[in-house]
Design a protein around this motif. Structure first.
Motif, PDB file in Angstrom:
ATOM      1  N   LYS A 129       5.167 -14.841   7.749  1.00  0.00           N
ATOM      2  CA  LYS A 129       4.038 -14.726   6.822  1.00  0.00           C
ATOM      3  C   LYS A 129       4.252 -15.657   5.645  1.00  0.00           C
ATOM      4  CE  LYS A 129       2.150 -11.036   5.333  1.00  0.00           C
ATOM      5  NZ  LYS A 129       1.924  -9.670   4.823  1.00  0.00           N
ATOM      6  N   ARG A 150      -6.315 -11.448  12.421  1.00  0.00           N
ATOM      7  CA  ARG A 150      -7.649 -11.004  12.089  1.00  0.00           C
ATOM      8  C   ARG A 150      -8.628 -11.355  13.218  1.00  0.00           C
ATOM      9  NH1 ARG A 150     -10.620 -11.158   6.371  1.00  0.00           N
ATOM     10  NH2 ARG A 150      -8.579 -10.872   5.465  1.00  0.00           N
ATOM     11  N   ILE A 190      -8.658  -1.914   0.950  1.00  0.00           N
ATOM     12  CA  ILE A 190      -7.272  -1.438   0.935  1.00  0.00           C
ATOM     13  C   ILE A 190      -6.539  -1.915   2.187  1.00  0.00           C
ATOM     14  CG2 ILE A 190      -5.818   0.628   1.085  1.00  0.00           C
ATOM     15  CD1 ILE A 190      -8.013   2.027  -0.655  1.00  0.00           C
ATOM     16  N   ALA A 191      -7.225  -1.760   3.332  1.00  0.00           N
ATOM     17  CA  ALA A 191      -6.595  -2.156   4.601  1.00  0.00           C
ATOM     18  C   ALA A 191      -6.280  -3.646   4.602  1.00  0.00           C
ATOM     19  CB  ALA A 191      -7.514  -1.803   5.771  1.00  0.00           C
ATOM     20  N   GLY A 208      -5.790  -5.525   2.102  1.00  0.00           N
ATOM     21  CA  GLY A 208      -4.706  -5.760   1.160  1.00  0.00           C
ATOM     22  C   GLY A 208      -3.356  -5.569   1.820  1.00  0.00           C
ATOM     23  N   LYS A 209      -3.306  -4.648   2.777  1.00  0.00           N
ATOM     24  CA  LYS A 209      -2.063  -4.407   3.497  1.00  0.00           C
ATOM     25  C   LYS A 209      -1.981  -5.222   4.783  1.00  0.00           C
ATOM     26  CE  LYS A 209      -2.667   0.126   3.547  1.00  0.00           C
ATOM     27  NZ  LYS A 209      -2.479   1.580   3.670  1.00  0.00           N
ATOM     28  N   ALA A 210      -2.967  -6.111   4.960  1.00  0.00           N
ATOM     29  CA  ALA A 210      -3.063  -6.922   6.174  1.00  0.00           C
ATOM     30  C   ALA A 210      -3.106  -6.046   7.425  1.00  0.00           C
ATOM     31  CB  ALA A 210      -1.918  -7.931   6.270  1.00  0.00           C
ATOM     32  N   ASP A 211      -3.693  -4.854   7.261  1.00  0.00           N
ATOM     33  CA  ASP A 211      -3.837  -3.962   8.411  1.00  0.00           C
ATOM     34  C   ASP A 211      -5.254  -4.143   8.951  1.00  0.00           C
ATOM     35  OD1 ASP A 211      -4.086  -1.966  10.233  1.00  0.00           O
ATOM     36  OD2 ASP A 211      -3.262  -0.372   8.954  1.00  0.00           O
TER      37      ASP A 211
END
Lengths: 796, 312
Positions: free
Chosen positions: A504, A664, A733-734, A736-739
């Motif tokens: 990353k 993504r 939020i997701a 932001g966590k790269a989820d």
């Protein structure tokens, strides 16, 4: 229906050109036929070292007749117009034209030009010589007495005979009547140069191919390849061995013989001390022979050669001759190998790295030494993101190019990297370090594997980034089909190294670590000394904030590593002076003093001899879009939908972490395969269409204000507003966590409310406030989904 | 001196180095070539002989063959490598215009020296030739005999910067390698030079080993580089001066090409020695090559203004 047989018999055609040439021959002749309105049933082209042949089947005897109507001037037009028309149409008088009329133009003349089709033979007599003259050889030449004139025929090697016959199976074919540079087409060809050199009279393809075969010429290159492949396998099998298959070599060898005869030779077992790859490279590159391996997978002391004749002694002389040459070559290889090993054993401090100072990497990017030092420094910095061991990386980066100095690699460049690994292993270096010598070149193409060892990964990244940023900084990017430094491949390599190892890091960061090193080089030590009015340059504006150092005599100077530089300014180097944009154009350069103290305007001279490096900002943003393009190509090749990549890249962010972009895209792909996904996409499209139509009326951005809960009349409106706010927050939020899976789940929660909304309400309500509010809801949907991807770029 | 007695076999091309040379000379003489002697200057390859470089230019027919000792200072190995010498022989054939049966003539010459195409695998493998120092290039092949390169075969397209009109065909036989093959020896120094046996036998090593040792020392260690740099500059200047002086003879003929070209050869050899001494950097190297090429081109341009160059 008649067939065409066309053969161009010449002196030996380079093996590497034969395939393309036979394709070109077929294309040029058949295209010309089709252009003349002549159809054909099939065409097949062949090549041997001495001939190109084309067989076109099922041609008509004549070109079809054509009829063309040409509109002329109005009846009663001036004499000049009428004469022009008659001349153009080839008519003698207006009696030969007919008169037509239409409501707009009234009565006008029409010439009917009927052209009877010409005999195909006559057409061929024009097409074939034109094909010969315009043949697209990569390199062509003139020869013989005719070459006194510069207009003489050019061919790949001297063209010796032309065979061209045309006719139906049932009749005696005719010779196509033409000549090129005094060489007349005929019905004669020649057999094998040594085994059957006599002339052969030919009628059509069938007897041509058969007679050639009898004269020891296998016309079809595919068949020659198969013969070699099979005979090689059989010979190997009989000895309990296996051929090390080599398709490229097979192609080449098949282009060097008309009558392939495979023979087996041997060399001394003692040579097997030399690494197998080196033996193979030696035998392949110099002798174009195949190597063999035993049941244990190790190289055997045998080789296969492909001769062009059936020798009267069964090939004994040929084998003996080849063995002698191969022995000499292997002696050289063994000598190189031993010499190299000695050097690696003795020079444990790698002092020979110094020699790289004299090897230019690129005129503007310094020596190989500079490059290695840059890669070392960068690789160490990269350890922070790759998690590799700093010491191992440093050593690996330092010696990864060292095998370029070995005798073996000097002789066989194709084993570069591999030899580094072998020699490093021989002197007992850490296996990761040894592996990196080979693996830092990887991946060399889309099909090549990506190193997994963090040491290799780190050095591989540094190597490729240095190349990319370097060439970008000196503005030598790939254009169109031109990519002499294989920068596309390097970029793809960086992407795969990051993505497949889960590294990353943003491209912008990578570039900013690489960029300053490109011009901070050993030979560019900043030598600015501020002494008196004779100074050539002032300190560039962008490093005014650093303090000067002082030499032993008390002179003020600036040292390169102290330089802080502005990311948005280009950097110029004049001789060993680093100068800024502003210097280059400022008055300081207008008058520079020559040694005699005369004022001379040297701006032009200095500007011309300045080396310019594009600013970090330019390089970073330009490289990022280059990476994005490469990523698109890569994902598309892997089967990802092209539109999904565009959709993700359209999310309004920098997208400079290529690993995250890839994840993504994958998450989006999975989401769109679910029912929630397709349904939400449909809802989005509907919303977007309505918005587009209404924005045309109310103006771009008219509905971007937040929706007012008070104006939400229907429960479905309220529900949508609430869902949008929740989904927006959850997705934020997701992300932001790269989820990305969670972000997609957040999107999925929108599907129900969106569907319900469209079911229950009419967006374009009578009440303007209600309408505007509903449109604002849709605009919110557009914004919220865009966090994840620009759904409007998704097809379907 | 006692007369040596030997049978005719001593001069067979597969028995002696000199027999090989004599056979090739006789062969090409019978085909109508003038048999020239080596050019009396240090050159890097047979192509440098004015009989090739200059005579390849212009419309006049020209058929010649000759042996040319060639010097490649960098290839010196102190007499320790059996295949690499800083001084070796090329046999050079130049035929202008290239005759239509040049390949057949070449194969016939191989037959003459004992290479029977019914026994040996003879091949024409793509190898385009280029001499950056001579401003020359051509298309052709390296000729293989049983996997070994024995000759270079080139159709000159351009020489000394001039288009060849008509094109000349050039054949270059690497004599040592060919002789090693014919005699069946793996070490060049063991080649039988005179074809005799016993005490009377003279080997290639007897003739040349000491020279290889001494010249390797010279080329890599002792050659005076200052003097060589000076020689280069002087030869370059002299070449230009002679070319200028020879301009504008009767009927605009040029009158000083051959002497000028000698200076070009001298410059080239000085450069080769400097290169071997390792005192020329990579970047400088290019510029030296370019400077020699400019001389060669100027000589080529002048040559076509001479009688032999075909000037009217």
């Amino acid at each position: 229906m008649p067939d065409l047989l066309f053969e161009l018999f010449s002196e030996e055609i380079p093996a590497r050109m034969q395939k393309q040439a036979s394709e070109d021959l077929k294309r040029l002749v058949t295209n010309a036929l089709v252009e003349a309105g002549v159809t054909y049933e099939g065409a097949q082209a062949y090549a041997t070292p001495r001939r190109l042949a084309l067989h076109v089947v099922g041609l008509p005897a004549r070109q079809p007749d054509t009829r063309e109507e040409r509109k002329g001037p109005r009846v009663g037009s001036p004499e000049g117009a009428v004469q022009g028309f008659l001349k153009a149409a080839g008519l003698a008088s207006l009696d030969q034209a007919k008169i037509e009329s239409d409501p707009k133009k009234g009565e006008f003349y029409v010439a009917v030009i009927e052209k009877p089709g010409r005999p195909t033979l006559d057409l061929l007599a024009e097409i074939l010589p034109a094909t010969i003259r315009a043949f697209p050889w990569p390199k062509s030449m003139r020869w013989g007495a005719a070459s006194t004139s510069s207009a003489s025929l050019r061919w790949v090697r001297p063209l010796r005979a032309i065979l061209a016959t045309f006719g139906a199976e049932t009749e005696e074919p005719e010779i196509v009547p033409f000549a090129v540079d005094g060489l007349a087409a005929g019905n004669i060809t020649y057999g094998h140069r040594f085994l059957a050199p006599a002339e052969i009279r030919v009628k059509r393809f069938e007897d041509y191919a058969a007679k050639l075969e009898a004269a020891k010429v296998v016309l079809d290159p595919a068949r020659r390849k198969e013969i070699i492949r099979q005979d090689a396998r059989n010979l190997a099998f009989a000895q309990g061995l296996e051929v090390v298959e080599d398709e490229g070599l097979l192609d080449e060898v098949a282009g060097l013989v008309e009558w392939p005869v495979v023979l087996m030779g041997r060399f001394e077992d003692a040579f097997l001390d030399v690494p197998g790859e080196v033996i193979r490279a030696t035998i392949r590159a110099n002798q174009k022979c195949f190597v063999l391996r035993g049941p244990d997978g190790r190289l055997a002391s045998r080789f296969l050669l492909v001769s062009n004749i059936e020798a009267k002694d069964g090939g004994a002389t040929i084998i003996a001759g080849n063995e002698r040459v191969i022995r000499a070559r292997l002696s050289d290889a063994k000598f190189f190998w031993e010499t190299d090993k000695k050097v690696w054993r003795e020079d444990t401090g790698f002092t020979r790295l110094e020699r790289f100072k004299n090897v230019t990497f690129h005129e503007k990017l310094g020596s190989q030494w500079d490059r290695i030092e840059r890669i070392r420094a960068l690789a160490k910095e990269l350890c922070a993101v790759t998690g590799a061991d700093l010491e191992k990386v440093d050593l690996a980066a330092r010696i990864c190019k060292l095998d370029l100095q070995t005798e073996v690699v000097g002789e066989f460049p194709e084993v570069q990297g591999l030899m580094g690994r072998i020699y490093a292993g021989q002197i007992g270096l850490d296996p990761s370090v040894a592996a990196a010598c080979e693996e830092h070149y990887k991946p060399v193409g889309p099909g090549d594997s990506v190193p997994k060892d963090p040491v290799s990964t780190t050095v591989a990244l540094a190597d490729k980034l240095d190349t990319l940023v370097g060439f970008w900084a000196i503005d030598e990017k790939p254009t169109g089909s031109k990519d002499p430094y294989a920068l596309r491949r390097a970029a793809l390599g960086v992407i795969r190294l990051l993505v497949e190892n889960g590294v990353k890091v943003g491209v912008t960061n990578l570039v900013s670590w690489t960029h300053p090193r490109i011009y901070r080089r050993a030979d560019f030590v900043l030598r600015y000394v501020k002494k008196d009015q004779d100074d050539l340059f002032d300190v560039p504006s962008w490093h005014m904030d650093i303090g000067p150092r002082y030499d032993e005599e008390g002179n003020e100077y600036y040292y390169f590593d102290d330089v802080k530089y502005a990311s948005n300014e280009d950097v110029y180097i004049y001789k060993d002076h680093l100068i800024g944009d502003d210097d280059l154009f400022s008055f300081r350069l207008q008058i520079l003093k020559d040694p005699n103290g005369n004022g001379m305007d040297r701006r032009a001279e200095i500007a011309a001899s300045c080396q310019r490096f594009l600013s970090l900002e330019k390089v970073a943003s330009d490289l990022l879009s280059f990476f994005h393009d490469r990523l698109k190509v890569m994902l598309r090749d892997q089967g990802a939908r092209h539109d999904l990549v565009d959709a993700v890249l359209g999310n309004g962010e920098a997208n400079d972490d290529l690993l995250l972009v890839t994840r993504r895209v994958n998450a989006l792909g999975h989401f769109l395969e679910t029912e929630d996904g397709t349904s939400l996409l449909a809802g989005f499209k509907r919303a977007a269409n309505i918005l587009r139509a209404e924005e045309k009326k109310d103006g771009e951005g008219a509905f971007e204000a937040a929706a007012d809960p008070a104006l939400c009349r229907e429960p479905s409106e309220k529900a949508l507003l609430e869902a949008l706010s929740k989904a927006g927050e959850a997705a934020g939020i997701a992300l932001g966590k790269a989820d990305f899976e969670a972000a997609m789940r957040a999107m999925a929660a929108l599907r129900g409310p969106v569907d319900a909304f469209f079911e229950a309400v009419l967006v374009n309500a009578e009440d303007p406030a209600i309408r505007r509010n509903r449109l604002a809801l849709l605009a919110t949907l557009r914004r919220v989904t865009r966090q994840v991807a620009d759904f409007s770029r998704i097809a379907g | 001196m006692t007369a040596l007695t030997h049978g005719p076999d001593a001069l067979r091309p597969d028995r002696s180095f000199q027999g090989l040379i004599l056979t090739l000379q006789r062969f090409w003489a019978e085909k109508g070539c003038v048999i020239l002697q080596p050019y009396d200057m240090e050159v890097g390859a047979g192509t440098f002989h004015p009989a090739t470089t200059l005579r390849a230019l212009g419309p006049r027919p020209w058929n010649a063959a000759y042996v040319q000792p060639s010097r490649r200072p960098k290839d010196g190995r102190y007499g320790e490598n059996p295949n690499r010498f800083q001084h070796y022989y090329q046999f050079q054939v130049i035929l202008k215009p290239s005759p239509p049966n040049l390949q057949e003539l070449y194969l016939e010459s191989l037959y003459a020296i004992g290479i029977d195409p019914a026994l040996h695998d003879l091949r024409f493998v793509e190898d385009d030739w280029e001499s950056p120092t001579l401003g020359a290039w051509g298309l052709g092949w390296e000729c293989w005999c049983d996997g070994m390169e024995v000759s270079q075969f080139t159709y000159f397209q351009q020489v000394a910067g001039q288009e060849c009109a008509p094109v000349a065909g050039e054949l270059t036989y690497g004599l040592e390698r060919l002789a090693m093959y014919l005699q069946g020896v793996d070490n060049g120094f063991e080649l039988n030079f005179n074809g005799l046996e016993g005490d009377a036998k003279v080997t290639y090593g007897d003739v040349f080993r000491q020279a290889e040792q001494e010249y390797s020392r010279h080329n890599f260690e002792y050659a005076n580089t200052e003097k060589l740099f000076r020689n280069f500059a002087e030869a370059e200047a002299e070449c230009r001066a002679l070319l200028a002086a020879g301009e504008g003879g009767e009927g605009q003929r040029h009158r000083q090409v051959l002497p000028a070209y000698d200076q070009c050869i001298k410059a080239s050899h000085a450069f080769n020695l400097l290169d071997a001494r390792g005192v020329i950097s990579v970047t400088e190297r290019q510029s030296y090559i370019l400077r020699v090429r400019e001389l060669a081109k100027a000589c080529g341009a002048a040559w076509v203004k001479t009688e032999a160059g075909g000037a009217a």
